[in-house]
Design a protein around this motif. Structure first.
Motif, PDB file in Angstrom:
ATOM      1  N   THR A   1       0.837  -1.204   0.000  1.00 26.92           N
ATOM      2  CA  THR A   1       0.000   0.000   0.000  1.00 26.92           C
ATOM      3  C   THR A   1       0.875   1.258   0.000  1.00 26.92           C
ATOM      4  O   THR A   1       0.559   2.247  -0.674  1.00 26.92           O
ATOM      5  CB  THR A   1      -0.934   0.004   1.229  1.00 26.92           C
ATOM      6  OG1 THR A   1      -1.696  -1.209   1.239  1.00 26.92           O
ATOM      7  CG2 THR A   1      -1.888   1.187   1.185  1.00 26.92           C
TER       8      THR A   1
ATOM      9  N   THR B   1       0.799   4.063  -2.888  1.00 24.68           N
ATOM     10  CA  THR B   1       0.605   5.452  -2.468  1.00 24.68           C
ATOM     11  C   THR B   1       1.811   6.298  -2.853  1.00 24.68           C
ATOM     12  O   THR B   1       1.665   7.452  -3.289  1.00 24.68           O
ATOM     13  CB  THR B   1       0.383   5.520  -0.944  1.00 24.68           C
ATOM     14  OG1 THR B   1      -0.750   4.722  -0.601  1.00 24.68           O
ATOM     15  CG2 THR B   1       0.157   6.950  -0.484  1.00 24.68           C
TER      16      THR B   1
ATOM     17  N   GLU C   1     -14.398  12.765   2.176  1.00 21.21           N
ATOM     18  CA  GLU C   1     -14.039  11.369   2.407  1.00 21.21           C
ATOM     19  C   GLU C   1     -14.361  10.967   3.848  1.00 21.21           C
ATOM     20  O   GLU C   1     -14.842   9.851   4.103  1.00 21.21           O
ATOM     21  CB  GLU C   1     -12.549  11.191   2.113  1.00 21.21           C
ATOM     22  CG  GLU C   1     -12.089   9.769   1.921  1.00 21.21           C
ATOM     23  CD  GLU C   1     -10.628   9.698   1.526  1.00 21.21           C
ATOM     24  OE1 GLU C   1     -10.254   8.742   0.817  1.00 21.21           O
ATOM     25  OE2 GLU C   1      -9.837  10.587   1.923  1.00 21.21           O
TER      26      GLU C   1
ATOM     27  N   ARG D   1     -11.917   5.093   6.540  1.00 16.19           N
ATOM     28  CA  ARG D   1     -10.565   5.303   6.001  1.00 16.19           C
ATOM     29  C   ARG D   1      -9.694   6.026   7.022  1.00 16.19           C
ATOM     30  O   ARG D   1      -9.781   7.237   7.173  1.00 16.19           O
ATOM     31  CB  ARG D   1     -10.629   6.079   4.687  1.00 16.19           C
ATOM     32  CG  ARG D   1     -11.302   5.290   3.579  1.00 16.19           C
ATOM     33  CD  ARG D   1     -11.146   5.954   2.235  1.00 16.19           C
ATOM     34  NE  ARG D   1     -11.635   5.081   1.176  1.00 16.19           N
ATOM     35  CZ  ARG D   1     -11.496   5.319  -0.114  1.00 16.19           C
ATOM     36  NH1 ARG D   1     -10.860   6.414  -0.512  1.00 16.19           N
ATOM     37  NH2 ARG D   1     -11.968   4.480  -1.018  1.00 16.19           N
TER      38      ARG D   1
ATOM     39  N   ARG E   1     -10.611  15.316   1.262  1.00 17.45           N
ATOM     40  CA  ARG E   1     -10.439  14.654   2.556  1.00 17.45           C
ATOM     41  C   ARG E   1     -11.632  14.923   3.463  1.00 17.45           C
ATOM     42  O   ARG E   1     -12.066  14.025   4.206  1.00 17.45           O
ATOM     43  CB  ARG E   1      -9.127  15.134   3.212  1.00 17.45           C
ATOM     44  CG  ARG E   1      -8.752  14.331   4.450  1.00 17.45           C
ATOM     45  CD  ARG E   1      -8.442  12.885   4.127  1.00 17.45           C
ATOM     46  NE  ARG E   1      -8.315  12.059   5.329  1.00 17.45           N
ATOM     47  CZ  ARG E   1      -9.162  11.110   5.694  1.00 17.45           C
ATOM     48  NH1 ARG E   1     -10.222  10.829   4.948  1.00 17.45           N
ATOM     49  NH2 ARG E   1      -8.972  10.418   6.798  1.00 17.45           N
TER      50      ARG E   1
ATOM     51  N   ARG F   1      -6.032   8.352  -8.164  1.00 14.86           N
ATOM     52  CA  ARG F   1      -6.120   7.031  -8.788  1.00 14.86           C
ATOM     53  C   ARG F   1      -7.485   6.787  -9.438  1.00 14.86           C
ATOM     54  O   ARG F   1      -7.679   5.753 -10.080  1.00 14.86           O
ATOM     55  CB  ARG F   1      -5.825   5.936  -7.757  1.00 14.86           C
ATOM     56  CG  ARG F   1      -6.830   5.823  -6.641  1.00 14.86           C
ATOM     57  CD  ARG F   1      -6.410   4.794  -5.605  1.00 14.86           C
ATOM     58  NE  ARG F   1      -5.285   5.231  -4.796  1.00 14.86           N
ATOM     59  CZ  ARG F   1      -4.624   4.453  -3.944  1.00 14.86           C
ATOM     60  NH1 ARG F   1      -4.976   3.196  -3.793  1.00 14.86           N
ATOM     61  NH2 ARG F   1      -3.610   4.930  -3.238  1.00 14.86           N
TER      62      ARG F   1
ATOM     63  N   TYR G   1      -6.069   7.049   7.932  1.00 14.41           N
ATOM     64  CA  TYR G   1      -4.786   7.236   7.269  1.00 14.41           C
ATOM     65  C   TYR G   1      -3.651   7.562   8.250  1.00 14.41           C
ATOM     66  O   TYR G   1      -2.679   8.225   7.879  1.00 14.41           O
ATOM     67  CB  TYR G   1      -4.888   8.366   6.242  1.00 14.41           C
ATOM     68  CG  TYR G   1      -5.805   8.088   5.069  1.00 14.41           C
ATOM     69  CD1 TYR G   1      -5.843   6.842   4.457  1.00 14.41           C
ATOM     70  CD2 TYR G   1      -6.623   9.093   4.548  1.00 14.41           C
ATOM     71  CE1 TYR G   1      -6.672   6.598   3.368  1.00 14.41           C
ATOM     72  CE2 TYR G   1      -7.447   8.870   3.455  1.00 14.41           C
ATOM     73  CZ  TYR G   1      -7.472   7.611   2.866  1.00 14.41           C
ATOM     74  OH  TYR G   1      -8.283   7.387   1.776  1.00 14.41           O
TER      75      TYR G   1
ATOM     76  N   LEU H   1      -1.875  10.241   2.111  1.00 14.90           N
ATOM     77  CA  LEU H   1      -3.313  10.099   1.867  1.00 14.90           C
ATOM     78  C   LEU H   1      -4.120  11.033   2.769  1.00 14.90           C
ATOM     79  O   LEU H   1      -5.188  11.500   2.389  1.00 14.90           O
ATOM     80  CB  LEU H   1      -3.741   8.640   2.074  1.00 14.90           C
ATOM     81  CG  LEU H   1      -3.192   7.650   1.043  1.00 14.90           C
ATOM     82  CD1 LEU H   1      -3.582   6.222   1.404  1.00 14.90           C
ATOM     83  CD2 LEU H   1      -3.681   7.984  -0.364  1.00 14.90           C
TER      84      LEU H   1
ATOM     85  N   TYR I   1      -5.937  10.609  -2.505  1.00 16.72           N
ATOM     86  CA  TYR I   1      -6.428   9.303  -2.943  1.00 16.72           C
ATOM     87  C   TYR I   1      -7.089   9.392  -4.316  1.00 16.72           C
ATOM     88  O   TYR I   1      -6.971   8.479  -5.139  1.00 16.72           O
ATOM     89  CB  TYR I   1      -7.419   8.718  -1.925  1.00 16.72           C
ATOM     90  CG  TYR I   1      -7.943   7.355  -2.336  1.00 16.72           C
ATOM     91  CD1 TYR I   1      -7.282   6.199  -1.957  1.00 16.72           C
ATOM     92  CD2 TYR I   1      -9.075   7.223  -3.147  1.00 16.72           C
ATOM     93  CE1 TYR I   1      -7.721   4.948  -2.360  1.00 16.72           C
ATOM     94  CE2 TYR I   1      -9.524   5.983  -3.559  1.00 16.72           C
ATOM     95  CZ  TYR I   1      -8.852   4.847  -3.164  1.00 16.72           C
ATOM     96  OH  TYR I   1      -9.294   3.613  -3.581  1.00 16.72           O
ATOM     97  N   TRP I   2      -7.784  10.485  -4.586  1.00 15.72           N
ATOM     98  CA  TRP I   2      -8.571  10.605  -5.829  1.00 15.72           C
ATOM     99  C   TRP I   2      -7.724  10.634  -7.086  1.00 15.72           C
ATOM    100  O   TRP I   2      -8.255  10.476  -8.197  1.00 15.72           O
ATOM    101  CB  TRP I   2      -9.465  11.841  -5.774  1.00 15.72           C
ATOM    102  CG  TRP I   2      -8.732  13.138  -5.581  1.00 15.72           C
ATOM    103  CD1 TRP I   2      -8.354  13.703  -4.404  1.00 15.72           C
ATOM    104  CD2 TRP I   2      -8.289  14.036  -6.608  1.00 15.72           C
ATOM    105  NE1 TRP I   2      -7.701  14.888  -4.626  1.00 15.72           N
ATOM    106  CE2 TRP I   2      -7.655  15.124  -5.968  1.00 15.72           C
ATOM    107  CE3 TRP I   2      -8.381  14.033  -7.997  1.00 15.72           C
ATOM    108  CZ2 TRP I   2      -7.104  16.191  -6.671  1.00 15.72           C
ATOM    109  CZ3 TRP I   2      -7.828  15.098  -8.709  1.00 15.72           C
ATOM    110  CH2 TRP I   2      -7.197  16.162  -8.051  1.00 15.72           C
TER     111      TRP I   2
ATOM    112  N   TYR J   1       1.791   7.740  -6.395  1.00 16.58           N
ATOM    113  CA  TYR J   1       0.954   8.932  -6.560  1.00 16.58           C
ATOM    114  C   TYR J   1       1.547  10.137  -5.841  1.00 16.58           C
ATOM    115  O   TYR J   1       1.482  11.271  -6.342  1.00 16.58           O
ATOM    116  CB  TYR J   1      -0.466   8.647  -6.068  1.00 16.58           C
ATOM    117  CG  TYR J   1      -1.201   7.682  -6.969  1.00 16.58           C
ATOM    118  CD1 TYR J   1      -1.750   8.112  -8.172  1.00 16.58           C
ATOM    119  CD2 TYR J   1      -1.327   6.334  -6.645  1.00 16.58           C
ATOM    120  CE1 TYR J   1      -2.412   7.228  -9.020  1.00 16.58           C
ATOM    121  CE2 TYR J   1      -1.985   5.443  -7.480  1.00 16.58           C
ATOM    122  CZ  TYR J   1      -2.522   5.898  -8.668  1.00 16.58           C
ATOM    123  OH  TYR J   1      -3.154   5.024  -9.516  1.00 16.58           O
TER     124      TYR J   1
END
Length: 566
Positions: free
Chosen positions: A178, A182, A453, A460, A450, A476, A462, A468, A473-474, A185
């Protein structure tokens, strides 16, 4: 012919334009219905050749973004697609302005005219340079994601190939994988920000120059939301937040207990079962063979369709270097061929994507009688019913794919479908905020993500992923870059697909298959609500539809004991 034999030929725009405008003049001058119909039919044939060439180039470039020939073709289409769209724009204008409009509406599907009305509002020849720039930015994003070559445990992987490690039963492996995903990105944060910055500027300029308040208004027209509007979407999102999120949090709490964790960290979310998630048994070729057997047994129609796909090599499923991320189905008009693109990685997602994209492909195969390129597929919220429902229609055959892990697969498949709804509306809400505030800085956009989210996906955590926590995250989520406002459609379709899940798997409704087949055969010739009526499904906007879905799925999942999914 196999797919490799399908001939790609870059069209000569000037030659095509002469033929197109000559036929268009016949439509404009027509005083008899037979003349007008003949002109429209020929224009459909011409447009189908362009659609075919574009799709062949797009498919072959997505399969290998390092292919120098198709990279040049991708650049060609980025530049010339808006020029071909300008000719379509003239066709739509001529169609809608025809003195024979009422008679033409009786001769062609009504959705062609609805589509034409929307395209006239969302296109102008003066904006072609902006459309060209938007296309190139979209390619830049896809190529950046496809470029990922990530070292991990002595090997080098693409993002898709790392996914199984991110689902490992070993916590350290899961976390490290992970972190690597991450990290890609995060390392490219400035590049993603720059691409999206430019996209927002370009799209906002397009929208305002066409007289829209902002790109939100433009996007809803572009997405052909004929049966509902933004206020209905906002109400629906609120319903999901209030009614679905509490149920999803119960599922995450149950997951934490099952896995012996006090709380789930972000990298723990992907491991649903302590002894590992269900994985398909067999090579990609064996999975295709199992799918072929399944579709032969499901119905004569699906058997014929999947045999066609296999015989013509219309599936590209393996993840490999240089291949674009994700999965899709498209339709090659002149060959009447669906095409399925995926990135198999050894997880249950391989079966999900195969059945999902097969749902799309089967619909286009059944709709190949439709000659208008823009309405072979229905609108997105409708076509996703075919794909998401097919995932559930395939349930009786899942033992072939998962053997002794079938119960685990079915439980997680249904649970994750429900858990997807909040994320799906989050993506829409985020885009509405972004395009309503086009002058936001990248930091403000990430803060907005965020904040939203935390509301829609409070599971979630983090704590161990500060990148993140910043709200990246967006990056991806390719739809946000390449297909703006195409996402809430998945959630609307999911609510409908749950109804088919009930009819096929709980009630054993013998009429369910004929209803499903019927909506595949009408393609895009009907609107969303008309398709729901044909399928005998409740609209997600109908009072109680969401409540019924929650109760139905929640009760089923609650009835499954931990012993049954060990």
């Amino acid at each position: 012919m196999k797919f490799s034999d399908y001939t790609y030929l870059r069209p000569n725009y000037e030659t095509y334009k002469v033929d197109f405008l000559k036929t268009l003049q016949l439509l404009t001058d027509a005083t008899e219905l037979t003349e007008a119909v003949a002109a429209v039919n020929h224009l459909n044939e011409l447009r189908a050749t362009i659609e075919t060439a574009y799709n062949l180039a797009s498919i072959r470039y997505s399969v290998d973004t390092n292919d120098a020939f198709y990279e040049k073709e991708d650049n060609f289409w980025n530049e010339y697609q808006p020029l071909f769209q300008e000719l379509d724009f003239q066709f739509y204008q001529s169609l809608l302005n025809s003195p024979l409009l009422d008679e033409l509406k009786a001769s062609f599907p009504s959705t062609l005219f609805l589509f034409a009305e929307g395209r006239v509002k969302t296109f102008s020849p003066e904006l072609i340079p902006l459309f060209q720039k938007e296309n190139q930015l979209s390619s830049d994003y896809s190529k950046l994601v496809a470029s990922a070559q990530i070292p991990f445990e002595g090997e080098v992987y693409t993002l898709s190939q790392l996914t199984p490690f991110a689902q490992s039963v070993n916590e350290s492996t899961r976390r490290q994988a992970t972190e690597k995903i991450t990290g890609f990105y995060a390392d490219n944060e400035a590049k993603f920000d720059a691409i999206y910055d430019e996209m927002i500027k370009v799209r906002t300029e397009i929208a305002t120059k066409l007289g829209f308040k902002n790109y939100v208004e433009f996007g809803d027209v572009l997405m052909n939301r004929w049966d509902y509007d933004r206020s209905m979407i906002e109400t629906y999102r609120s319903e999901v937040l209030q009614k679905i999120v509490p149920v999803t949090q119960k599922l995450y709490e149950r997951q934490a207990q099952r896995n012996g964790l006090e709380k789930l960290n972000f990298h723990d979310l992907s491991l649903v079962f302590p002894n590992g998630n269900a994985t398909p048994k067999g090579t990609s070729d064996e999975l295709v063979a199992k799918a072929q057997k399944m579709y032969q047994e499901l119905s004569p129609e699906t058997g014929e369709f999947f045999d066609f796909m296999v015989e013509k090599d219309l599936l590209d499923l393996l993840s490999k270097t240089g291949k674009q991320a994700g999965g899709y189905c498209t339709y090659i008009q002149d060959y009447q061929s669906p095409f399925i693109f995926a990135n198999f990685n050894g997880t249950s997602h391989d079966v999900d994507v195969l059945t999902h994209e097969a749902g799309h492909a089967f619909q286009t195969y059944e709709s190949r009688w439709i000659k208008e390129p823009e309405i072979v597929f229905p609108n997105y919220e409708s076509c996703e019913i075919h794909s998401m429902s097919m995932e559930f229609i395939a349930w009786p055959w899942m033992e072939d794919f998962f053997q002794d892990e079938t119960s685990k697969y079915k439980f997680n498949h249904l649970a994750s479908a429900l858990q997807f709804l909040p994320y799906g509306v989050l993506v829409d809400h985020f885009q509405q905020e972004v395009y309503s505030n086009p002058n936001w800085t990248p930091a403000e956009r990430k803060a907005c993500w965020r904040e939203l989210e935390k509301q829609y996906c409070p599971e979630r955590n983090y704590d161990v992923f500060p990148e993140l926590e910043k709200g990246i995250y967006w990056f991806r989520q390719g739809h946000i870059f390449n297909s703006p406002f195409y996402y809430i459609d998945y959630t609307l379709a999911q609510v409908c697909a749950f109804q088919f899940w009930k009819r096929f798997n709980v009630e054993k409704d013998e009429t369910a298959w004929q209803d499903y087949l019927a909506i595949c055969q009408v393609g895009g010739t009907k609107t969303f609500l008309e398709i729901l009526e044909i399928a005998h499904l409740k609209s997600p906007f109908e009072a109680g539809a969401l409540d019924d879905t929650i109760v139905l799925v929640d009760n089923y999942l609650s009835s499954v004991t931990e012993e049954q999914i060990k």
